[in-house]
Design a protein around this motif. Structure first.
Motif, PDB file in Angstrom:
ATOM      1  N   PRO A 228       0.655  -1.172   0.103  1.00 14.31           N
ATOM      2  CA  PRO A 228      -0.141   0.077  -0.004  1.00 14.31           C
ATOM      3  C   PRO A 228       0.813   1.339  -0.036  1.00 14.31           C
ATOM      4  O   PRO A 228       0.507   2.120  -0.483  1.00 14.31           O
ATOM      5  CB  PRO A 228      -0.980   0.207   1.216  1.00 14.31           C
ATOM      6  N   ARG A 229       2.123   1.106   0.477  1.00 14.60           N
ATOM      7  CA  ARG A 229       2.696   2.476   0.484  1.00 14.60           C
ATOM      8  C   ARG A 229       3.405   2.871  -0.788  1.00 14.60           C
ATOM      9  O   ARG A 229       3.659   4.057  -1.089  1.00 14.60           O
ATOM     10  CB  ARG A 229       4.255   2.034   1.352  1.00 14.60           C
ATOM     11  N   VAL A 230       3.135   1.842  -1.970  1.00 11.69           N
ATOM     12  CA  VAL A 230       3.392   2.702  -3.508  1.00 11.69           C
ATOM     13  C   VAL A 230       2.268   2.754  -4.043  1.00 11.69           C
ATOM     14  O   VAL A 230       2.273   3.390  -5.315  1.00 11.69           O
ATOM     15  CB  VAL A 230       4.362   1.452  -4.239  1.00 11.69           C
ATOM     16  N   GLN A 231       0.892   2.850  -3.480  1.00 15.65           N
ATOM     17  CA  GLN A 231      -0.175   2.962  -3.986  1.00 15.65           C
ATOM     18  C   GLN A 231      -0.327   4.726  -3.857  1.00 15.65           C
ATOM     19  O   GLN A 231       0.102   5.381  -2.748  1.00 15.65           O
ATOM     20  CB  GLN A 231      -1.333   2.444  -3.421  1.00 15.65           C
ATOM     21  N   PRO A 232      -1.081   5.393  -4.684  1.00 12.40           N
ATOM     22  CA  PRO A 232      -1.220   6.807  -4.865  1.00 12.40           C
ATOM     23  C   PRO A 232      -2.071   7.125  -3.435  1.00 12.40           C
ATOM     24  O   PRO A 232      -2.902   6.160  -3.056  1.00 12.40           O
ATOM     25  CB  PRO A 232      -2.177   7.039  -5.634  1.00 12.40           C
ATOM     26  N   GLN A 233      -1.531   8.138  -2.727  1.00 10.68           N
ATOM     27  CA  GLN A 233      -2.495   8.460  -1.403  1.00 10.68           C
ATOM     28  C   GLN A 233      -3.553   9.146  -1.858  1.00 10.68           C
ATOM     29  O   GLN A 233      -3.776  10.099  -2.678  1.00 10.68           O
ATOM     30  CB  GLN A 233      -1.314   9.479  -0.674  1.00 10.68           C
ATOM     31  N   ASP A 234      -4.675   9.080  -0.942  1.00 14.48           N
ATOM     32  CA  ASP A 234      -6.029   9.853  -1.246  1.00 14.48           C
ATOM     33  C   ASP A 234      -5.834  11.237  -1.337  1.00 14.48           C
ATOM     34  O   ASP A 234      -6.462  11.865  -2.128  1.00 14.48           O
ATOM     35  CB  ASP A 234      -6.950   9.515   0.049  1.00 14.48           C
ATOM     36  N   ASP A 235      -4.900  11.821  -0.608  1.00 12.26           N
ATOM     37  CA  ASP A 235      -4.788  13.555  -0.922  1.00 12.26           C
ATOM     38  C   ASP A 235      -3.741  13.969  -1.963  1.00 12.26           C
ATOM     39  O   ASP A 235      -3.444  15.078  -1.960  1.00 12.26           O
ATOM     40  CB  ASP A 235      -4.376  13.953   0.405  1.00 12.26           C
ATOM     41  N   GLU A 236      -3.401  12.747  -2.634  1.00 12.87           N
ATOM     42  CA  GLU A 236      -2.119  13.057  -3.731  1.00 12.87           C
ATOM     43  C   GLU A 236      -2.799  13.318  -5.078  1.00 12.87           C
ATOM     44  O   GLU A 236      -3.633  12.677  -5.721  1.00 12.87           O
ATOM     45  CB  GLU A 236      -1.304  11.861  -3.664  1.00 12.87           C
ATOM     46  N   ASP A 237      -2.347  14.494  -5.778  1.00 12.35           N
ATOM     47  CA  ASP A 237      -2.853  14.524  -7.007  1.00 12.35           C
ATOM     48  C   ASP A 237      -2.044  13.694  -7.883  1.00 12.35           C
ATOM     49  O   ASP A 237      -1.062  13.347  -7.637  1.00 12.35           O
ATOM     50  CB  ASP A 237      -2.623  16.216  -7.535  1.00 12.35           C
ATOM     51  N   MET A 238      -2.549  13.439  -9.178  1.00 11.80           N
ATOM     52  CA  MET A 238      -1.772  12.950 -10.329  1.00 11.80           C
ATOM     53  C   MET A 238      -0.531  13.887 -10.493  1.00 11.80           C
ATOM     54  O   MET A 238      -0.334  15.127 -10.827  1.00 11.80           O
ATOM     55  CB  MET A 238      -2.529  12.662 -11.500  1.00 11.80           C
TER      56      MET A 238
END
Length: 134
Positions: A106-116
């Motif tokens: 899960p640490r390499v998945q985009p974070q919820d608050d992270e923009d593309m």
């Protein structure tokens, strides 16, 4: 024999700090799972237009030389900077075994608050075996 996952990534210049933070975060995970190194290089803006090719003499020997630079190879648009990135693995078999575990972390998945940060569909990628190291 080492194996390399290599990428050309056109990143919006105003998102370079976000890219750096993202890459630092996931590089730690890759290293935990066994990657030997993760390297990110930023294209030198002074050479980005292809006018400072390191072998200019060779270019002059080729009739109608149409050498492509990294901006062209990455299809970089105005306001983007090219990142050349690679992950070194101890071998292709270790990469094939470990990469699915890395990507499931899960640490390499985009974070919820992270923009593309960049358009994944424009990323250029390939796997490489080492040919020579001096």
């Amino acid at each position: 024999m080492s194996y390399f996952d290599c990428y050309l990534i056109p990143v919006p210049t105003d998102k370079l700090n976000a890219y750096r933070s993202f890459s630092e975060r996931i590089a730690k995970v890759y290293r935990e799972y066994g990657a030997a190194s993760v390297i990110d290089c930023i294209l030198d803006a002074r050479t980005a237009d292809g006018t400072q090719f390191h072998a200019e003499g060779a270019r002059s020997q080729v009739e109608d030389a149409q050498l492509r630079d990294f901006n062209a190879a990455a299809a970089a648009k105005e306001g983007e900077t090219v990142i050349l990135s690679w992950t070194e693995w101890p071998s292709k078999s270790s990469r094939d075994e470990l990469l699915p575990r890395v990507l499931a972390d899960p640490r390499v998945q985009p974070q919820d608050d992270e923009d593309m940060i960049f358009e994944g569909s424009r990323l250029v990628a390939g796997g490489f075996f080492k040919l020579l190291e001096t």
